[in-house]
Design a protein around this motif. Sequence first.
Motif, PDB file in Angstrom:
ATOM      1  N   ASP A   2     -11.715  -4.960   1.364  1.00  0.00           N
ATOM      2  CA  ASP A   2     -10.633  -5.506   2.168  1.00  0.00           C
ATOM      3  C   ASP A   2      -9.383  -4.636   2.051  1.00  0.00           C
ATOM      4  OD1 ASP A   2     -10.082  -6.120  -0.430  1.00  0.00           O
ATOM      5  OD2 ASP A   2      -9.461  -8.170  -0.047  1.00  0.00           O
ATOM      6  N   ASP A   3      -8.352  -5.028   2.793  1.00  0.00           N
ATOM      7  CA  ASP A   3      -7.124  -4.223   2.858  1.00  0.00           C
ATOM      8  C   ASP A   3      -6.403  -4.136   1.526  1.00  0.00           C
ATOM      9  OD1 ASP A   3      -7.471  -3.583   5.495  1.00  0.00           O
ATOM     10  OD2 ASP A   3      -6.305  -5.284   6.241  1.00  0.00           O
ATOM     11  N   ALA A   4      -6.457  -5.194   0.730  1.00  0.00           N
ATOM     12  CA  ALA A   4      -5.766  -5.171  -0.562  1.00  0.00           C
ATOM     13  C   ALA A   4      -6.372  -4.110  -1.475  1.00  0.00           C
ATOM     14  CB  ALA A   4      -5.828  -6.542  -1.222  1.00  0.00           C
ATOM     15  N   HIS A   5      -7.697  -4.012  -1.482  1.00  0.00           N
ATOM     16  CA  HIS A   5      -8.345  -3.007  -2.324  1.00  0.00           C
ATOM     17  C   HIS A   5      -8.037  -1.594  -1.829  1.00  0.00           C
ATOM     18  CE1 HIS A   5     -10.820  -6.459  -3.656  1.00  0.00           C
ATOM     19  NE2 HIS A   5     -10.687  -5.823  -4.811  1.00  0.00           N
ATOM     20  N   ARG A   6      -7.984  -1.417  -0.517  1.00  0.00           N
ATOM     21  CA  ARG A   6      -7.642  -0.096   0.019  1.00  0.00           C
ATOM     22  C   ARG A   6      -6.241   0.304  -0.391  1.00  0.00           C
ATOM     23  NH1 ARG A   6     -10.332  -1.645   5.306  1.00  0.00           N
ATOM     24  NH2 ARG A   6     -12.401  -0.783   5.042  1.00  0.00           N
ATOM     25  N   PHE A  60      -6.848  -3.470 -11.052  1.00  0.00           N
ATOM     26  CA  PHE A  60      -6.802  -4.547 -10.072  1.00  0.00           C
ATOM     27  C   PHE A  60      -7.722  -4.293  -8.893  1.00  0.00           C
ATOM     28  CE2 PHE A  60      -2.578  -5.595 -12.016  1.00  0.00           C
ATOM     29  CZ  PHE A  60      -2.951  -6.847 -12.461  1.00  0.00           C
ATOM     30  N   ALA A  61      -7.944  -3.030  -8.546  1.00  0.00           N
ATOM     31  CA  ALA A  61      -8.854  -2.711  -7.443  1.00  0.00           C
ATOM     32  C   ALA A  61     -10.311  -3.012  -7.821  1.00  0.00           C
ATOM     33  CB  ALA A  61      -8.716  -1.258  -7.037  1.00  0.00           C
ATOM     34  N   LEU A  62     -10.646  -2.833  -9.081  1.00  0.00           N
ATOM     35  CA  LEU A  62     -12.016  -3.107  -9.525  1.00  0.00           C
ATOM     36  C   LEU A  62     -12.265  -4.577  -9.791  1.00  0.00           C
ATOM     37  CD1 LEU A  62     -12.603  -0.112 -11.962  1.00  0.00           C
ATOM     38  CD2 LEU A  62     -13.489  -0.408  -9.636  1.00  0.00           C
ATOM     39  N   LYS A  63     -11.198  -5.332  -9.961  1.00  0.00           N
ATOM     40  CA  LYS A  63     -11.344  -6.753 -10.277  1.00  0.00           C
ATOM     41  C   LYS A  63     -11.853  -7.555  -9.103  1.00  0.00           C
ATOM     42  CE  LYS A  63      -8.878 -10.594 -12.204  1.00  0.00           C
ATOM     43  NZ  LYS A  63      -7.639 -11.110 -12.691  1.00  0.00           N
TER      44      LYS A  63
END
Length: 63
Positions: A2-6, A60-63
């Motif tokens: 999703d956009d948050a991970h990007r 946080f991206a891996l969470k």
Amino acid sequence: MDDAHRWLWTIAGVAAMLFAVSVLAERRRTLRRDPDRVGWVPWTLIQLIAVLLVVFAVAFALK
């Protein structure tokens, strides 16, 4: 993804590039010929902030 991970991966990448630039700048400042020409940018602090930003963004991206 999703956009948050990007966004988090983008932040991590930019912070990693900032870290690389600050390492090179600190090395250049350390190896300068004229010891009286001290720079005004705190490269060590920028390195610390960039590394912490990379670590947190990746975590946080891996969470």
